[in-house]
Scaffold this motif. Structure first.
Motif, mmCIF file in Angstrom:
data_model
loop_
_atom_site.group_PDB
_atom_site.id
_atom_site.type_symbol
_atom_site.label_atom_id
_atom_site.label_comp_id
_atom_site.label_asym_id
_atom_site.label_seq_id
_atom_site.Cartn_x
_atom_site.Cartn_y
_atom_site.Cartn_z
ATOM 1 N N ILE A 36 4.506 7.518 24.009
ATOM 2 C CA ILE A 36 3.994 7.016 22.726
ATOM 3 C C ILE A 36 2.488 6.849 22.894
ATOM 4 O O ILE A 36 2.016 5.863 23.471
ATOM 5 N N ASP A 37 1.759 7.829 22.448
ATOM 6 C CA ASP A 37 0.308 7.823 22.624
ATOM 7 C C ASP A 37 -0.358 7.229 21.380
ATOM 8 O O ASP A 37 -0.399 7.855 20.323
ATOM 9 N N VAL A 38 -0.860 6.016 21.512
ATOM 10 C CA VAL A 38 -1.451 5.298 20.386
ATOM 11 C C VAL A 38 -2.951 5.605 20.332
ATOM 12 O O VAL A 38 -3.694 5.319 21.288
ATOM 13 N N LEU A 39 -3.372 6.198 19.219
ATOM 14 C CA LEU A 39 -4.778 6.521 19.003
ATOM 15 C C LEU A 39 -5.385 5.479 18.070
ATOM 16 O O LEU A 39 -4.839 5.205 17.000
ATOM 17 N N ILE A 40 -6.507 4.884 18.510
ATOM 18 C CA ILE A 40 -7.223 3.904 17.686
ATOM 19 C C ILE A 40 -8.568 4.510 17.309
ATOM 20 O O ILE A 40 -9.376 4.841 18.187
ATOM 21 N N GLU A 41 -8.796 4.680 16.023
ATOM 22 C CA GLU A 41 -10.043 5.280 15.545
ATOM 23 C C GLU A 41 -11.051 4.169 15.249
ATOM 24 O O GLU A 41 -10.718 3.183 14.593
ATOM 25 N N SER A 42 -12.307 4.362 15.729
ATOM 26 C CA SER A 42 -13.316 3.324 15.565
ATOM 27 C C SER A 42 -14.680 3.960 15.310
ATOM 28 O O SER A 42 -14.953 5.079 15.771
ATOM 29 N N ASP A 97 -7.564 5.572 23.272
ATOM 30 C CA ASP A 97 -6.134 5.865 23.394
ATOM 31 C C ASP A 97 -5.493 4.833 24.303
ATOM 32 O O ASP A 97 -6.062 4.457 25.341
ATOM 33 N N VAL A 98 -4.295 4.403 23.902
ATOM 34 C CA VAL A 98 -3.441 3.596 24.772
ATOM 35 C C VAL A 98 -2.155 4.386 24.956
ATOM 36 O O VAL A 98 -1.417 4.629 23.996
ATOM 37 N N TYR A 99 -1.917 4.838 26.192
ATOM 38 C CA TYR A 99 -0.753 5.678 26.474
ATOM 39 C C TYR A 99 0.405 4.775 26.899
ATOM 40 O O TYR A 99 0.410 4.210 27.997
ATOM 41 N N LEU A 100 1.402 4.645 25.966
ATOM 42 C CA LEU A 100 2.591 3.849 26.241
ATOM 43 C C LEU A 100 3.738 4.754 26.664
ATOM 44 O O LEU A 100 3.807 5.925 26.284
ATOM 45 N N LYS A 101 4.654 4.182 27.425
ATOM 46 C CA LYS A 101 5.823 4.917 27.890
ATOM 47 C C LYS A 101 7.075 4.064 27.721
ATOM 48 O O LYS A 101 7.025 2.836 27.861
ATOM 49 N N GLY A 120 -14.467 -7.647 12.881
ATOM 50 C CA GLY A 120 -13.923 -7.908 11.553
ATOM 51 C C GLY A 120 -13.592 -6.663 10.764
ATOM 52 O O GLY A 120 -13.147 -6.753 9.616
ATOM 53 N N ILE A 121 -13.818 -5.500 11.379
ATOM 54 C CA ILE A 121 -13.547 -4.240 10.672
ATOM 55 C C ILE A 121 -12.167 -3.731 11.094
ATOM 56 O O ILE A 121 -11.879 -3.578 12.293
ATOM 57 N N GLU A 122 -11.305 -3.457 10.094
ATOM 58 C CA GLU A 122 -9.943 -2.970 10.365
ATOM 59 C C GLU A 122 -10.010 -1.493 10.730
ATOM 60 O O GLU A 122 -10.636 -0.685 10.045
ATOM 61 N N LEU A 123 -9.336 -1.142 11.827
ATOM 62 C CA LEU A 123 -9.382 0.221 12.349
ATOM 63 C C LEU A 123 -8.095 0.977 12.021
ATOM 64 O O LEU A 123 -7.026 0.389 11.852
ATOM 65 N N GLU A 124 -8.198 2.295 11.927
ATOM 66 C CA GLU A 124 -7.036 3.148 11.693
ATOM 67 C C GLU A 124 -6.377 3.506 13.027
ATOM 68 O O GLU A 124 -7.036 3.596 14.069
ATOM 69 N N THR A 125 -5.032 3.698 12.965
ATOM 70 C CA THR A 125 -4.295 4.187 14.145
ATOM 71 C C THR A 125 -3.424 5.362 13.709
ATOM 72 O O THR A 125 -3.301 5.662 12.514
ATOM 73 N N ASN A 126 -2.858 6.017 14.684
ATOM 74 C CA ASN A 126 -1.958 7.141 14.385
ATOM 75 C C ASN A 126 -0.498 6.701 14.293
ATOM 76 O O ASN A 126 0.407 7.543 14.319
ATOM 77 N N MET A 127 -0.258 5.387 14.195
ATOM 78 C CA MET A 127 1.118 4.882 14.179
ATOM 79 C C MET A 127 1.729 4.984 12.779
ATOM 80 O O MET A 127 2.266 4.031 12.220
#
Length: 884
Positions: free
Chosen positions: A851-857, A863-867, A811-818
């Motif tokens: 597109i390297d998506v960073l999820i802070e928790s 990290d989710v590495y998208l291409k 239930g906690i909203e996380l920050e991303t680098n998007m």
């Protein structure tokens, strides 16, 4: 049909053969007085003013009649056609016969029948039948006629002018031969090859076309007009020009030629021969004005080229010897290409009469029906909006009077849809009064009573069927600004006008690069494109500071309004254009402003611009999430400096069409058809941290369409001049924010699978920075040897934002680098032309995009590495419909 095909002018048996050096009336003979004395005005110099009508650079700020024809001492005639040149471009919606313009015969109350032609700065009126010299007429042009900048016409003497025509009867029928070829004789008037038309274009290059044919003229009785001998060439006369190459930027082949080009008189052309005393036997000076339609026989080229060219002024020299008239004339005209570029052109005509009527060919009668070359939308409904015009291009000009009532747009129930119809060259433009319905069938019906200028009707009734794009009405979205010129299509923050800072997009990171204040050349207007069809009742032009839903203001460096800029606002399709009444002042700071609010009644009462769907304008794309798509936002202020210098570059706003996201709500909705154009396929390369596995679009199985994001937007561009050193044509790209649809990411963690839609995503094209100052991007048109075709290439640096991406754990909203995530796109692709002449560029990415998506928790980062694989991003750009 080819009604202009003359008898062979090189026939040695024809004593009037222009190539025959023994012919005493041949002005190519060095002993001929025409060749000896081209100095018509006798000032000792050969200048364009001697023979050619020279276009004047008129100041904006007043709207008046600059020139008329007949003018000065030229008498009004029974065969007269009335031509007017105005100081500004005319708003064609403000003038029609008996509405702003009238020509009334004495004793009658309505205008006589005739053709009223209005285009750019020109008006022509051609009565259907010759005037009665026993009667007088009243010509009125009222101040209800407006310029496109909103000024009322000061018609001067023509607010009410009495016309008393003189009779030209009896008239002598003469035939004037026109024959031009490469390497032919040079005109002493301007030094160009006789019977040639030169086109000097940045878009298609410099071309020379050569004219052939016969003009049948009627010459007034010489004894009745000793000072101003008139003649007339009748409407429908045709001259054939040789084919031109179409070269992009004048350098790279577009892959087609024009084939033969026809110049057709769309009104009677009247000229005057006045005495001239420069030498023995050289006795006349020519002044005439003509209105022509230009058409090309290659259907693809005709969509690009066909148009009316009004008030072509021809001046030159003439001699009449034993009833044979010889004319050496030149004129300047302006041709529109691709609906974008106003191209200067020079015409040199050498008309030579046949020495004996027996040698003159009979007038060729056109008996061939007109043929439809192409039409829009046709099979290209996904490259037209619901508010775009229907455009039908024929192989020859049509008779304007036969269009009303004989062309109808019918809906699926067979009911007529109210539409405005106009003609330009051989192109019929049909603009429905209201936007068409989505996913609906329509039919354009043209009856055989639609004719060409010779009265030939269509061979049979034409039925043109099309179906509009499907547009989902669920989850509708407030309109965004799709592009602006000048400026950037988002509300700006951190503005500092005193230090030349326009700011950066509101909602971006404080570390985003700031843009400098934009500029606007004196000869350009403000252009704004919207993502939705707007409700015109909610778009009012402010006439004082802080009024209206849109206005343009002079401001100080604190942003305070000093004065409102007078001008006119036009809403066309999904585009707003503001044209100032006076040119932008050098160095003056301006801004244009949209009033906006989060909510609105959308009835115009609060000056909030709204879409036809009843949703208020959102100027902040970086606030857009799936759950606030119907919200508006604060207003927008876009600063710019006026630039006195006029640009000669060609501005073209390229739209990303077709697009899967037809309703522009930034979701891939059920019922929308996925297409590869303007889409990017993403895949997950790897994951780290708490995310052990990730998928896009679906948690399991195959879902290729859901693995894509679909892109939409506009990019204003300027096409420059060929760079010989680097063998390329530079194209300026004005950065804008592009929009993409949401994509769902499934991430597997120790807590199981998490489902996270990104929400609408924003790809903000970033400016280049030269010595710390923001500048537009550059791309290049280049020649691709492998395919033997022109290609476009560009490197775009972008910020990628996903304002609504907010993964949750427990239930906690996380920050991303998007947010303001920098990416680099290297793009390249071929240039082609659609059947109606529009340019289309299909770009793909040359390199893989990471597109390297960073999820802070609080449990640790992941990290989710998208291409985006090489070639998996497709950006398809299409220029605007050429005719409106």
């Amino acid at each position: 049909s080819d009604p202009s095909d003359p008898s062979d002018p090189s026939d040695p048996s024809d004593p009037s053969d222009p190539s025959d050096p023994s012919d005493p009336s041949d002005p190519s003979d060095p002993s001929d007085p025409v060749a000896q004395d081209p100095d018509v005005n006798g000032d000792g110099e050969i200048t364009p003013e001697d023979t050619v009508y020279v276009p004047v650079e008129y100041d904006q700020g007043d709207f008046y009649i600059v020139e008329s024809f007949p003018q000065g001492d030229f008498p009004y005639l029974d065969v007269s056609v009335f031509h007017f040149t105005l100081s500004q471009t005319i708003d064609a919606d403000t003038i029609a016969l008996d509405q702003g313009f009238s020509f009334i015969k004495d004793g009658e109350s309505e205008s006589i029948a005739g053709t009223l032609l209005v285009k750019d700065r020109f008006i022509s009126f051609d009565p259907d039948v010759d005037l009665d010299p026993a009667k007088s007429y009243t010509l009125k042009i009222s101040n209800s006629v407006k310029s496109v900048s909103g000024l009322s016409l000061n018609s001067g003497d023509f607010s009410e002018k009495i016309i008393e025509p003189q009779s030209t009867l009896p008239r002598l029928n003469i035939v004037q031969n026109v024959f031009g070829e490469e390497g032919g004789d040079v005109s002493p008037v301007n030094g160009r090859t006789r019977n040639s038309v030169g086109v000097f274009s940045k878009l298609i290059g410099d071309n020379i076309s050569y004219a052939q044919g016969d003009y049948h003229a009627e010459l007034a009785q010489v004894g009745n007009f000793p000072d101003y001998l008139p003649f007339v060439m009748r409407k429908g006369s045709v001259i054939k020009l040789s084919s031109m190459d179409v070269n992009i930027g004048g350098q790279f082949s577009a892959g087609f030629e024009t084939n033969d080009i026809y110049l057709t008189l769309i009104s009677d052309a009247v000229g005057y021969l006045t005495p001239h005393s420069s030498g023995t036997g050289f006795n006349r000076k020519l002044s005439m004005v003509m209105d022509t339609a230009m058409t090309a026989q290659n259907p693809l080229a005709n969509g690009t080229l066909s148009q009316d060219v009004l008030n072509v002024n021809l001046g030159g020299l003439a001699v009449i010897d034993d009833g044979v008239m010889v004319v050496d004339a030149v004129g300047d005209l302006v041709i529109s290409l691709l609906g974008l570029e106003q191209v200067p052109s020079t015409a040199s005509f050498f008309l030579k009469g046949y020495s004996s009527p027996a040698n003159a060919p009979a007038k060729v009668v056109d008996v061939t029906p007109p043929v439809l070359h192409s039409w829009v939308p046709g099979e290209l409904s996904n490259r037209s909006s619901l508010n775009a015009p229907i455009v039908m291009t024929f192989n020859e000009p049509l008779a304007q009077a036969t269009l009303d009532g004989n062309i109808q747009l019918l809906d699926s129930s067979g009911l007529a849809v109210e539409s405005d119809i106009r003609l330009d060259g051989s192109v019929v433009v049909m603009q429905p009064s209201l936007p068409l319905q989505s996913a609906s069938s329509y039919q354009v019906k043209l009856s055989p009573y639609v004719t060409d200028l010779s009265g030939n009707g269509l061979e049979e009734e034409l039925s043109l069927n099309f179906t509009t794009e499907m547009r989902q009405n669920a989850n509708l979205t407030a309109p965004l600004i799709s592009s602006v010129y000048p400026g950037y299509n988002c509300r700006l923050t951190a503005q500092d006008y005193a230090n030349d800072v326009a700011g950066y997009c509101s909602g971006g990171l404080g570390s985003d690069e700031k843009m400098n204040i934009f500029t606007l050349p004196a000869n350009r207007a403000i252009e704004v494109q919207f993502t939705q069809i707007m409700n015109p009742q909610t778009l009012s032009l402010g006439t004082s500071c802080d009024t209206g839903s849109f206005r343009v203001e002079k401001i100080d460096t604190s942003g305070n309004c000093l004065d409102v800029v007078p001008g006119a606002m036009h809403l066309q399709d999904q585009k707003l254009v503001f044209i100032p009444a006076s040119p932008w002042e050098e160095g003056q700071l301006y801004h244009y402003e949209f009033n906006a609010e989060k909510t609105s009644a959308c009835n115009g009462s609060d000056d909030v611009p709204c879409s036809l769907d009843g949703l208020p304008l959102n100027t902040k794309p970086l606030k857009l999430k799936l759950d606030n798509r119907q919200e508006g936002s604060n207003g927008l202020r876009m600063p710019f400096y006026g630039v006195a210098e006029k640009t000669s570059h060609v501005l073209s706003t390229m739209a990303q069409l077709p697009t899967t996201d037809t309703n522009r709500n930034y979701s891939f909705d059920g019922g929308e058809t996925p297409i590869i154009e303007n889409a990017a396929k993403l895949w997950v390369q790897s994951t780290t941290g708490l995310v052990s596995q990730a998928r896009l679009g679906c948690k399991e199985g195959s879902c290729e369409d859901q693995e894509k994001i679909f892109v939409s937007g506009n990019l204003p561009t300027d096409i420059g001049e060929y760079d010989a050193e680097n063998n390329r044509i530079p194209v300026t790209i004005y950065p804008q924010a592009l929009m993409t649809t949401s994509i769902t990411m499934y991430a597997k963690t120790i807590l199981g699978w998490l489902e996270n839609p990104t929400g609408p995503q924003v790809m903000r094209v970033r400016p280049n920075y030269v010595e710390g100052r923001s500048m537009p991007n550059e791309g290049y048109i280049v020649w691709d040897e492998a395919s033997q075709s022109a290609h476009f290439e560009s490197t775009m640096n972008v910020y990628l934002d996903a304002p609504g991406l907010a993964p949750k754990i427990l239930g906690i909203e996380l920050e991303t680098n998007m947010h303001s995530l920098p990416l680099t796109l290297n793009l390249r692709g071929p240039i082609q032309f659609l059947p109606d002449g529009r340019m289309e560029i299909q770009l793909t990415n040359l390199d893989m995009v990471d597109i390297d998506v960073l999820i802070e928790s609080f449990l640790g980062d992941s990290d989710v590495y998208l291409k985006i694989p090489k070639g998996a991003l497709v950006i398809n750009l299409v220029s605007s419909i050429l005719k409106h």
